[in-house]
Design a protein around this motif. Structure first.
Motif, PDB file in Angstrom:
ATOM      1  N   PHE A  49       0.814  -1.220   0.000  1.00 46.85           N
ATOM      2  CA  PHE A  49       0.000   0.000   0.000  1.00 46.85           C
ATOM      3  C   PHE A  49       0.849   1.272   0.000  1.00 46.85           C
ATOM      4  O   PHE A  49       0.594   2.211  -0.759  1.00 46.85           O
ATOM      5  CB  PHE A  49      -0.953   0.004   1.208  1.00 46.85           C
ATOM      6  N   HIS A  50       1.860   1.338   0.844  1.00 48.08           N
ATOM      7  CA  HIS A  50       2.673   2.553   0.968  1.00 48.08           C
ATOM      8  C   HIS A  50       3.505   2.829  -0.281  1.00 48.08           C
ATOM      9  O   HIS A  50       3.963   3.959  -0.487  1.00 48.08           O
ATOM     10  CB  HIS A  50       3.579   2.463   2.200  1.00 48.08           C
ATOM     11  N   PHE A  51       3.698   1.807  -1.122  1.00 46.52           N
ATOM     12  CA  PHE A  51       4.524   1.976  -2.315  1.00 46.52           C
ATOM     13  C   PHE A  51       3.695   2.230  -3.576  1.00 46.52           C
ATOM     14  O   PHE A  51       4.241   2.587  -4.610  1.00 46.52           O
ATOM     15  CB  PHE A  51       5.391   0.733  -2.522  1.00 46.52           C
ATOM     16  N   LEU A  52       2.379   2.042  -3.467  1.00 49.83           N
ATOM     17  CA  LEU A  52       1.521   2.214  -4.634  1.00 49.83           C
ATOM     18  C   LEU A  52       1.204   3.685  -4.877  1.00 49.83           C
ATOM     19  O   LEU A  52       1.020   4.456  -3.926  1.00 49.83           O
ATOM     20  CB  LEU A  52       0.207   1.441  -4.442  1.00 49.83           C
ATOM     21  N   LYS A  53       1.140   4.068  -6.144  1.00 48.81           N
ATOM     22  CA  LYS A  53       0.697   5.420  -6.467  1.00 48.81           C
ATOM     23  C   LYS A  53      -0.790   5.531  -6.147  1.00 48.81           C
ATOM     24  O   LYS A  53      -1.569   4.644  -6.469  1.00 48.81           O
ATOM     25  CB  LYS A  53       0.935   5.719  -7.950  1.00 48.81           C
ATOM     26  N   LYS A  54      -1.152   6.643  -5.521  1.00 46.00           N
ATOM     27  CA  LYS A  54      -2.530   6.786  -5.059  1.00 46.00           C
ATOM     28  C   LYS A  54      -3.425   7.436  -6.118  1.00 46.00           C
ATOM     29  O   LYS A  54      -4.242   8.302  -5.826  1.00 46.00           O
ATOM     30  CB  LYS A  54      -2.553   7.593  -3.748  1.00 46.00           C
ATOM     31  N   GLU A  55      -3.253   7.009  -7.367  1.00 52.77           N
ATOM     32  CA  GLU A  55      -4.107   7.504  -8.438  1.00 52.77           C
ATOM     33  C   GLU A  55      -5.443   6.772  -8.453  1.00 52.77           C
ATOM     34  O   GLU A  55      -6.455   7.317  -8.892  1.00 52.77           O
ATOM     35  CB  GLU A  55      -3.397   7.352  -9.784  1.00 52.77           C
ATOM     36  N   ASN A  56      -5.441   5.539  -7.994  1.00 51.99           N
ATOM     37  CA  ASN A  56      -6.677   4.776  -7.885  1.00 51.99           C
ATOM     38  C   ASN A  56      -7.594   5.448  -6.861  1.00 51.99           C
ATOM     39  O   ASN A  56      -7.160   5.747  -5.739  1.00 51.99           O
ATOM     40  CB  ASN A  56      -6.361   3.334  -7.466  1.00 51.99           C
ATOM     41  N   PRO A  57      -8.879   5.703  -7.178  1.00 52.57           N
ATOM     42  CA  PRO A  57      -9.790   6.409  -6.254  1.00 52.57           C
ATOM     43  C   PRO A  57      -9.920   5.747  -4.884  1.00 52.57           C
ATOM     44  O   PRO A  57      -9.977   6.435  -3.857  1.00 52.57           O
ATOM     45  CB  PRO A  57     -11.126   6.395  -7.004  1.00 52.57           C
ATOM     46  N   ILE A  58      -9.961   4.411  -4.845  1.00 50.28           N
ATOM     47  CA  ILE A  58     -10.119   3.703  -3.566  1.00 50.28           C
ATOM     48  C   ILE A  58      -8.852   3.830  -2.732  1.00 50.28           C
ATOM     49  O   ILE A  58      -8.900   4.101  -1.520  1.00 50.28           O
ATOM     50  CB  ILE A  58     -10.470   2.221  -3.800  1.00 50.28           C
ATOM     51  N   LEU A  59      -7.690   3.659  -3.361  1.00 46.96           N
ATOM     52  CA  LEU A  59      -6.427   3.818  -2.639  1.00 46.96           C
ATOM     53  C   LEU A  59      -6.272   5.255  -2.144  1.00 46.96           C
ATOM     54  O   LEU A  59      -5.757   5.495  -1.047  1.00 46.96           O
ATOM     55  CB  LEU A  59      -5.248   3.441  -3.543  1.00 46.96           C
ATOM     56  N   LYS A  60      -6.721   6.203  -2.945  1.00 42.03           N
ATOM     57  CA  LYS A  60      -6.667   7.606  -2.556  1.00 42.03           C
ATOM     58  C   LYS A  60      -7.579   7.868  -1.350  1.00 42.03           C
ATOM     59  O   LYS A  60      -7.225   8.625  -0.438  1.00 42.03           O
ATOM     60  CB  LYS A  60      -7.104   8.491  -3.731  1.00 42.03           C
ATOM     61  N   THR A  61      -8.744   7.221  -1.346  1.00 42.60           N
ATOM     62  CA  THR A  61      -9.679   7.354  -0.222  1.00 42.60           C
ATOM     63  C   THR A  61      -9.064   6.817   1.066  1.00 42.60           C
ATOM     64  O   THR A  61      -9.135   7.451   2.127  1.00 42.60           O
ATOM     65  CB  THR A  61     -10.996   6.602  -0.514  1.00 42.60           C
ATOM     66  N   ILE A  62      -8.438   5.633   0.986  1.00 43.60           N
ATOM     67  CA  ILE A  62      -7.819   5.029   2.170  1.00 43.60           C
ATOM     68  C   ILE A  62      -6.683   5.909   2.670  1.00 43.60           C
ATOM     69  O   ILE A  62      -6.535   6.130   3.885  1.00 43.60           O
ATOM     70  CB  ILE A  62      -7.301   3.613   1.840  1.00 43.60           C
ATOM     71  N   SER A  63      -5.878   6.435   1.752  1.00 44.70           N
ATOM     72  CA  SER A  63      -4.777   7.324   2.125  1.00 44.70           C
ATOM     73  C   SER A  63      -5.302   8.581   2.806  1.00 44.70           C
ATOM     74  O   SER A  63      -4.733   9.057   3.795  1.00 44.70           O
ATOM     75  CB  SER A  63      -3.976   7.690   0.871  1.00 44.70           C
ATOM     76  N   GLY A  64      -6.415   9.116   2.287  1.00 43.63           N
ATOM     77  CA  GLY A  64      -7.024  10.301   2.886  1.00 43.63           C
ATOM     78  C   GLY A  64      -7.535  10.035   4.286  1.00 43.63           C
ATOM     79  O   GLY A  64      -7.414  10.882   5.180  1.00 43.63           O
ATOM     80  N   LEU A  65      -8.093   8.848   4.484  1.00 35.48           N
ATOM     81  CA  LEU A  65      -8.558   8.455   5.819  1.00 35.48           C
ATOM     82  C   LEU A  65      -7.395   8.429   6.805  1.00 35.48           C
ATOM     83  O   LEU A  65      -7.493   8.948   7.921  1.00 35.48           O
ATOM     84  CB  LEU A  65      -9.207   7.065   5.761  1.00 35.48           C
ATOM     85  N   PRO A 101      -7.226  -7.154  -1.892  1.00 30.02           N
ATOM     86  CA  PRO A 101      -7.076  -8.308  -2.777  1.00 30.02           C
ATOM     87  C   PRO A 101      -6.485  -7.976  -4.147  1.00 30.02           C
ATOM     88  O   PRO A 101      -6.122  -8.884  -4.901  1.00 30.02           O
ATOM     89  CB  PRO A 101      -8.519  -8.811  -2.929  1.00 30.02           C
ATOM     90  N   THR A 102      -6.400  -6.678  -4.461  1.00 26.69           N
ATOM     91  CA  THR A 102      -5.854  -6.244  -5.744  1.00 26.69           C
ATOM     92  C   THR A 102      -5.247  -4.850  -5.577  1.00 26.69           C
ATOM     93  O   THR A 102      -5.612  -4.116  -4.655  1.00 26.69           O
ATOM     94  CB  THR A 102      -6.962  -6.189  -6.825  1.00 26.69           C
ATOM     95  N   ILE A 103      -4.333  -4.490  -6.473  1.00 31.67           N
ATOM     96  CA  ILE A 103      -3.758  -3.136  -6.399  1.00 31.67           C
ATOM     97  C   ILE A 103      -4.603  -2.144  -7.195  1.00 31.67           C
ATOM     98  O   ILE A 103      -4.263  -0.964  -7.268  1.00 31.67           O
ATOM     99  CB  ILE A 103      -2.294  -3.119  -6.892  1.00 31.67           C
ATOM    100  N   HIS A 104      -5.716  -2.655  -7.752  1.00 28.43           N
ATOM    101  CA  HIS A 104      -6.623  -1.774  -8.498  1.00 28.43           C
ATOM    102  C   HIS A 104      -8.065  -1.970  -8.008  1.00 28.43           C
ATOM    103  O   HIS A 104      -8.948  -2.344  -8.791  1.00 28.43           O
ATOM    104  CB  HIS A 104      -6.549  -2.064  -9.997  1.00 28.43           C
ATOM    105  N   PRO A 105      -8.328  -1.723  -6.719  1.00 37.09           N
ATOM    106  CA  PRO A 105      -9.691  -1.925  -6.204  1.00 37.09           C
ATOM    107  C   PRO A 105     -10.659  -0.872  -6.753  1.00 37.09           C
ATOM    108  O   PRO A 105     -10.259   0.261  -7.032  1.00 37.09           O
ATOM    109  CB  PRO A 105      -9.507  -1.759  -4.693  1.00 37.09           C
ATOM    110  N   ASP A 106     -11.921  -1.268  -6.911  1.00 38.56           N
ATOM    111  CA  ASP A 106     -12.923  -0.283  -7.324  1.00 38.56           C
ATOM    112  C   ASP A 106     -14.091  -0.185  -6.335  1.00 38.56           C
ATOM    113  O   ASP A 106     -15.043   0.552  -6.560  1.00 38.56           O
ATOM    114  CB  ASP A 106     -13.450  -0.583  -8.736  1.00 38.56           C
ATOM    115  N   HIS A 107     -14.010  -0.965  -5.249  1.00 40.98           N
ATOM    116  CA  HIS A 107     -15.010  -0.872  -4.178  1.00 40.98           C
ATOM    117  C   HIS A 107     -14.290  -0.939  -2.834  1.00 40.98           C
ATOM    118  O   HIS A 107     -13.239  -1.575  -2.711  1.00 40.98           O
ATOM    119  CB  HIS A 107     -16.035  -2.007  -4.269  1.00 40.98           C
ATOM    120  N   LEU A 108     -14.877  -0.303  -1.836  1.00 35.56           N
ATOM    121  CA  LEU A 108     -14.295  -0.310  -0.483  1.00 35.56           C
ATOM    122  C   LEU A 108     -15.395  -0.495   0.546  1.00 35.56           C
ATOM    123  O   LEU A 108     -16.411   0.201   0.525  1.00 35.56           O
ATOM    124  CB  LEU A 108     -13.560   1.004  -0.209  1.00 35.56           C
TER     125      LEU A 108
END
Length: 329
Positions: free
Chosen positions: A7-23, A39-46
């Motif tokens: 998670f810490h190494f992934l670019k936060k361009e994905n909306p879900i990853l960006k949401t988690i980072s914002g939290l 389960p994936t580095i490209h989640p679309d639901h949280l």
């Protein structure tokens, strides 16, 4: 596979990853515990689970436990406000709520909130800054009244109404003029099955505890002197083991995840609240329900429910140093 370690190494361009980072960065959550199943580095639901500690209808509660419950429920008000204002979420899953569940308890809680606000001369908050102080005062007063009623046990209906009102989710709805919705996350059949099992075993444990043999054994500090007393102790231990098994079973969690998995297909983010004691089961089941999907699962534990490591480790260490110091005086 859980990709949370990336998670810490992934670019936060994905909306879900960006949401988690914002939290993680928001002041309301910075001291909370985050358990993430990715389960994936490209989640679309949280799916977000907010852990809580809630009131009870029986037993005894210390002042410390009461304050902990009130602090947790106040923190949840802050959590809900974040999801409401930042992500536009106005519907939250509610523990203990199943399809066909009546909303009468909320209306009774609203009346209690009105009464407390009148007594404390409070007005409904008109800004986000006023929300938490008002919520904290209301929940603290109701928590105090609930604890008093729990001790006296004079009126079970009054006790239940007070217990239900010490709820950050219900209070948040009230402070937003009833515009916040709750949706069921419990499978009615499974939920009732667990409750019935707990109730039946609890009554049987109480019955065995009150038998002559068990009373005598307790007077002897747990020592049995004949076959009847030995059998009574065995029966008691077996019932307690079965009771703990029902409490710790994952029946409710599986039913809840079934509901949430289906619901999450219709929204990018789904938020619900559940007792923090369920954390272990939910995290264990996350891979079974979301493995191979595009749905991330996040369990957030408020800081009020995290262990106080200073009390657990710091004080004993301090006491040891004091003893050592006295020995060398």
């Amino acid at each position: 596979m859980n990709f949370r370690f990336l998670f810490h190494f992934l670019k936060k361009e994905n909306p879900i990853l960006k949401t988690i980072s914002g939290l993680k960065r928001h002041r309301a959550f910075t001291t909370s515990r985050f358990d993430l199943y990715l389960p994936t580095i490209h989640p679309d639901h949280l799916i977000v689970l907010l852990g809580q500690m809630h009131t009870v209808f029986s037993g005894s509660i210390s002042n410390r436990e009461r304050k902990k419950i009130v602090a947790c429920q106040t923190r949840l008000v802050e959590f809900y406000e974040y999801f409401y204002t930042v992500h536009g979420i106005s519907s939250f899953g509610s523990e203990g709520m199943y399809e066909g569940f009546s909303g009468a308890d909320d209306l009774r809680s609203f009346k209690l909130y009105q009464g407390v606000m009148k007594t404390l001369k409070l007005e409904k908050p008109s800004s986000k800054e006023q929300l938490l102080p008002v919520a904290q005062q209301i929940l603290s007063e109701l928590g105090r009244l609930w604890q008093e009623e729990l001790k006296s046990s004079s009126d079970i209906s009054v006790l239940q109404n007070l217990a239900m009102a010490v709820s950050g989710q219900t209070l948040f709805d009230y402070l937003h003029e009833g515009n916040i919705n709750s949706f069921p996350i419990e499978g009615e059949r499974q939920y009732k099955r667990v409750l019935e099992g707990i109730s039946a075993l609890g009554k049987e444990i109480e019955r065995v505890e009150n038998t002559y043999e068990m009373r005598v054994v307790r007077q002897r500090d747990g020592k049995a002197s004949n076959e009847k007393e030995t059998q009574a102790v065995r029966n008691y231990n077996a019932l307690v083991k079965e009771f703990n098994g029902v409490i710790g079973s994952d029946i409710r969690e599986k039913a809840t995840l079934d509901i949430l998995r289906e619901r999450s297909n219709n929204a990018p983010m789904t938020v619900f609240t559940m007792g923090v004691g369920h954390r272990k089961n939910y995290l264990k089941l996350a891979s079974e329900f979301f493995g191979g999907s595009n749905t991330a699962f996040l369990f957030i534990t408020p800081k009020e429910l995290l262990p106080n490591w200073w009390c657990i480790l710091g004080l004993p260490f301090l006491a040891l140093m004091l003893v050592i110091g006295l020995l060398f005086l």
